[in-house]
Design a protein around this motif. Structure first.
Motif, mmCIF file in Angstrom:
data_model
loop_
_atom_site.group_PDB
_atom_site.id
_atom_site.type_symbol
_atom_site.label_atom_id
_atom_site.label_comp_id
_atom_site.label_asym_id
_atom_site.label_seq_id
_atom_site.Cartn_x
_atom_site.Cartn_y
_atom_site.Cartn_z
ATOM 1 N N GLN B 242 0.839 -1.215 0.000
ATOM 2 C CA GLN B 242 0.000 0.000 0.000
ATOM 3 C C GLN B 242 0.864 1.250 0.000
ATOM 4 O O GLN B 242 0.609 2.199 -0.742
ATOM 5 C CB GLN B 242 -0.876 0.029 1.253
ATOM 6 N N ALA B 243 1.905 1.205 0.846
ATOM 7 C CA ALA B 243 2.811 2.358 0.919
ATOM 8 C C ALA B 243 3.465 2.581 -0.437
ATOM 9 O O ALA B 243 3.623 3.724 -0.892
ATOM 10 C CB ALA B 243 3.862 2.125 2.004
ATOM 11 N N ALA B 244 3.822 1.486 -1.106
ATOM 12 C CA ALA B 244 4.447 1.600 -2.423
ATOM 13 C C ALA B 244 3.484 2.244 -3.407
ATOM 14 O O ALA B 244 3.869 3.096 -4.222
ATOM 15 C CB ALA B 244 4.867 0.218 -2.913
ATOM 16 N N ALA B 251 7.793 -2.267 -4.512
ATOM 17 C CA ALA B 251 7.751 -3.279 -3.461
ATOM 18 C C ALA B 251 8.042 -4.632 -4.100
ATOM 19 O O ALA B 251 7.791 -4.839 -5.284
ATOM 20 C CB ALA B 251 6.375 -3.307 -2.807
ATOM 21 N N ILE B 252 8.602 -5.530 -3.297
ATOM 22 C CA ILE B 252 8.806 -6.893 -3.778
ATOM 23 C C ILE B 252 8.007 -7.826 -2.884
ATOM 24 O O ILE B 252 8.139 -7.799 -1.661
ATOM 25 C CB ILE B 252 10.311 -7.268 -3.761
ATOM 26 N N GLY B 253 7.159 -8.624 -3.503
ATOM 27 C CA GLY B 253 6.260 -9.496 -2.745
ATOM 28 C C GLY B 253 6.954 -10.768 -2.294
ATOM 29 O O GLY B 253 8.099 -11.035 -2.645
ATOM 30 N N VAL B 254 6.236 -11.546 -1.525
ATOM 31 C CA VAL B 254 6.836 -12.759 -0.979
ATOM 32 C C VAL B 254 5.828 -13.908 -0.962
ATOM 33 O O VAL B 254 4.616 -13.679 -0.960
ATOM 34 C CB VAL B 254 7.403 -12.495 0.439
ATOM 35 N N ASP B 255 6.343 -15.113 -0.975
ATOM 36 C CA ASP B 255 5.583 -16.378 -0.896
ATOM 37 C C ASP B 255 4.773 -16.695 -2.159
ATOM 38 O O ASP B 255 4.909 -17.740 -2.749
ATOM 39 C CB ASP B 255 4.642 -16.417 0.319
ATOM 40 N N GLN B 256 3.871 -15.761 -2.509
ATOM 41 C CA GLN B 256 3.062 -15.936 -3.719
ATOM 42 C C GLN B 256 3.314 -14.722 -4.596
ATOM 43 O O GLN B 256 3.838 -13.734 -4.135
ATOM 44 C CB GLN B 256 1.572 -15.944 -3.360
ATOM 45 N N LYS B 263 -2.450 -1.709 -6.333
ATOM 46 C CA LYS B 263 -3.415 -1.057 -7.213
ATOM 47 C C LYS B 263 -2.719 -0.407 -8.400
ATOM 48 O O LYS B 263 -3.245 -0.363 -9.497
ATOM 49 C CB LYS B 263 -4.177 0.018 -6.427
ATOM 50 N N ASN B 264 -1.541 0.127 -8.164
ATOM 51 C CA ASN B 264 -0.849 0.872 -9.224
ATOM 52 C C ASN B 264 0.290 0.075 -9.847
ATOM 53 O O ASN B 264 1.225 0.656 -10.384
ATOM 54 C CB ASN B 264 -0.296 2.190 -8.661
#
Lengths: 369, 352
Positions: B242-244, B251-256, B263-264
């Motif tokens: 969200q902050a990103a 941002a870099i996601g994790v797990d999945q 959103k952007n």
């Protein structure tokens, strides 16, 4: 002596009638649930067979069912007790959680106490914490008149977050999302220690504590002056105040006792079943189920023991139904239908209607003559 | 009125009698096809899994684990069973119930540790699969699959190191303990390998379930000039993403693959953990009779971890670099550090 006997028979007759209404409602609910399962394209026979097998199929399963039944009886008593004073304790869930986390603390911090004393202390701390938690709600209601439903719901969230905070900080097991294990001396005696049949179930003497609690609740409500006052406030607060009964005092006291039942449920869950508390993702559900248990049990301690058993069978057997391809939601639906029928007092209304009709008919016949 | 009620009851009984009459019919049809698949040499396989309270449909570990079992099920033409838990204290009895029904029972998540121990003792003749239980249970009938998260984190570290313009990247961890530190050091090593000048900010939220906290930490890192932030913090990461979205950093996601959370489209890529590969590996080992108790670690080589680009944000250049390092790790040219001590001794290797 003769008098005593007929009084007893009268009492049993009355109770049998009280029980028969919810019983019929339950049977109708199962039939309705059968229709639903059939509508899902599954066989109701297979579903109900696996329900029974999963909950009562062997000693271990029966033991596990009683493990679920124990907290349900206690939270059910908790809700019913408050209800007798005209209070709706939705906070059983929060009191349960606070009771659990306090029991973890007592079971872990007082390591080294003699076993019997330590178990007693652990349960007492859990019950007391639940009592205080509910007492706050009662006190607010008595002092400033804020509604106990709203306050106890709020207290549920506070309890959940306080418990999670303590789980992750003060009581945290290094690098895990749960608390320390309680000391050996704080654990409740398990049936597995003496009976090979229960070897793989977590059944413990908590079930007897729950049954004793039901008797105590019955005794307090029906055989003591305090119980009379509590019920009087429940029936009509203004009349009882006129009669010299303090509303405020009874409200606070009722909430404390009610909270103690839920807190005890949480403590037994720790001392007998889990031995530690987990970081909760959401509510445990025992407190909310307690509302249904109390409702179906007609707020009567004996009724609550029976309805606790019913809900325990449904929940424990429900997981076995899943293994036979019945969606897990079905159990929830059946529970819902039962509550709906019992709460709507559907059976009684129909019976009363029938009776009234017969009466009217007879009257018209007689008058026609 | 009485008559109406009677009629209603009569109708109900008739209808009910009607369907009880046909309801048991599925039962007799079931045994009939049974004789057909009996090739006496092949043992009858059966397996299933117990979910945690998240249940199926969580778009996370449970779904992923289930996908792996279903894949194995289709290949072996076995219908896997699933038992969804509704309470945390149900894990022990549920795993027991499942093991009573099928030969191989799989459960995902470290919360199943106690349940796994109990069930493995109770059903000594049955087999169990456990994902993500880091302690070695040392049971002959429990196959434990863990992931080399540090290897996957290394690759997203490479991507972050090449993407950053401010030469400051961030890491947001859930709780400061060895499992999460693997993500941290893998990431740090990856960044150091391609961009020695870059600084890695490391913060822990102390929770896995608090998006607000994740957002707060991410915003603090953003103020310290971080422009790529990798999180390994469960649901706190939703706050990081969200902050990103709000501030426009990556941002870099994790797990999945977490591209859909943003959103952007500000999820650069995700470090993915293939729980489905884990459950599939267990089911496969069971079917091939290679099942063995003990811990198996799945890394890049086994495709147990990796990175994904659900948002299509990776340039060919970034992908190429990541693939190069992936090959280097598989070939053993780069040894990814696992602990903080390893990291101190880590010397970046440049791969051309």
């Amino acid at each position: 002596m003769e008098n005593r006997k007929s009084e007893l028979i009268e009492e049993i007759k009355k109770n049998a009638k009280e029980i028969s209404y919810p019983l019929i409602a339950i049977i109708i609910s199962f039939i309705a649930g059968g229709f639903l399962i059939y509508a899902f394209g599954k066989s109701p026979m297979v579903a109900y067979k696996s329900l029974i097998q999963g909950s009562l199929g062997d000693w271990n399963k029966f033991g596990e069912t009683l493990v679920v039944v124990t907290p349900l009886i206690l939270t059910g008593l908790s809700v019913a007790f408050a209800y007798k004073c005209g209070l709706f304790n939705i906070g059983a869930e929060g009191q349960f959680i606070i009771g659990s986390i306090s029991a973890v603390w007592a079971g872990w911090a007082f390591n080294g106490l003699p076993p019997v004393l330590h178990v007693f202390l652990t349960l007492a701390v859990g019950a007391a914490a639940g009592g205080i938690w509910a007492g706050i709600v009662g006190w607010l209601k008595a002092k400033v008149g804020s509604h106990e439903v709203i306050n106890s719901i709020m207290m549920n969230y506070i309890a959940l977050n306080v418990s999670n905070y303590l789980t992750m900080t003060f009581l945290n097991e290094e690098a895990k999302a749960f608390t320390h294990e309680i000391a050996q001396s704080a654990k409740l005696w398990r049936f597995a220690e003496a009976f090979a049949q229960f070897k793989y179930s977590r059944l413990n003497i908590g079930i007897f504590i729950a049954l004793a609690a039901a008797l105590i609740a019955y005794y307090i409500l029906n055989k003591t002056v305090r119980g009379y006052e509590i019920r009087a406030v429940g029936y009509n607060p203004h009349a009882s105040e006129y009669g010299g009964i303090s509303i405020a005092k009874n409200i606070v006291l009722t909430m404390v006792i009610s909270g103690m039942f839920s807190g005890l449920a949480g403590a037994i869950q720790i001392a007998g079943v889990q031995y530690r508390a987990n970081n909760l993702f959401g509510f445990t559900g025992y407190g909310f189920d307690g509302i249904s248990v109390a409702l179906v049990g007609n707020n009567h301690p004996i009724g609550i023991v029976l309805s606790g058993l019913l809900f325990g069978i449904l929940q424990k057997g429900g997981s076995n139904m899943q293994l036979n391809g019945i969606p897990k939601e079905v159990v929830g639906i059946i529970q819902g239908i039962i509550i709906l029928f019992v709460a709507a007092n559907f059976v009684r209304i129909v019976f009363d209607k029938i009776k009234e009709n017969r009466h009217l008919k007879q009257k018209t016949i007689r008058e026609g003559k | 009125m009485l008559k109406r009620v009677l009629v209603l009851l009569l109708v109900l009984t008739l209808v009910f009698a009607g369907f009880t009459g046909c309801a048991p019919q599925p039962a007799p049809t079931e045994p009939t096809p049974q004789p057909t698949p009996t090739e006496p040499t092949k043992p009858v396989l059966s397996f299933g899994m117990v979910t945690d309270v998240g249940g199926l449909g969580d778009q996370s570990f449970n779904d992923s684990a289930w996908a792996g079992l279903q894949k194995a099920g289709t290949e072996l033409s076995v219908e896997p069973k699933v038992l969804q838990s509704t309470k945390q204290d149900e894990y022990v009895p549920n795993l027991g119930s499942l093991a009573g029904t099928v030969d191989l029972s799989v459960a995902v998540g470290f919360l199943f540790e106690d349940a796994m121990k109990t069930a493995a003792d109770q059903y000594g003749d049955k087999k169990f699969g456990a994902i993500d239980i880091s302690t070695d249970l040392a049971k002959a009938n429990v196959m434990q699959v863990n992931f080399k998260e540090h290897e996957g984190s290394f690759l997203v570290g490479v991507i972050a190191g090449m993407t950053t313009k401010s030469n400051v990247v961030g890491f947001v961890g859930g709780m400061d303990f060895p499992l999460i530190q693997r993500f941290q050091v893998g990431f740090e090593a990856g960044v150091a390998s391609v961009n020695p000048k870059a600084k890695v900010l490391v913060n822990y939220t102390g929770a896995f379930d608090n998006p607000d906290k994740g957002k707060e930490v991410a915003l603090t890192q953003f103020q310290q000039k971080a422009d790529v932030i990798f999180h390994a913090s469960g649901a706190c990461g939703i706050g990081v993403i969200q902050a990103a979205d709000e501030k426009g950093f990556w941002a870099i996601g994790v797990d999945q693959d977490q591209a859909a959370v943003s959103k952007n489209n500000k999820v650069l890529c995700s470090m993915i953990k293939r729980v489905d590969v884990g459950t599939y590996t267990i089911a496969k080992a069971y079917a091939d009779n290679t099942f063995k108790g003990g811990v198996v670690e799945l890394g890049l080589k086994e495709e147990g971890v990796g990175y994904s680009d659900g948002g299509n944000n990776l340039t060919p250049e970034l992908k190429e670099a990541a693939e190069k390092y992936k090959t280097a790790i598989i070939e053993g040219k780069v040894v990814v550090p696992v602990t903080i001590d390893d990291m101190k001794a880590f010397k970046p290797v440049e791969i051309k």
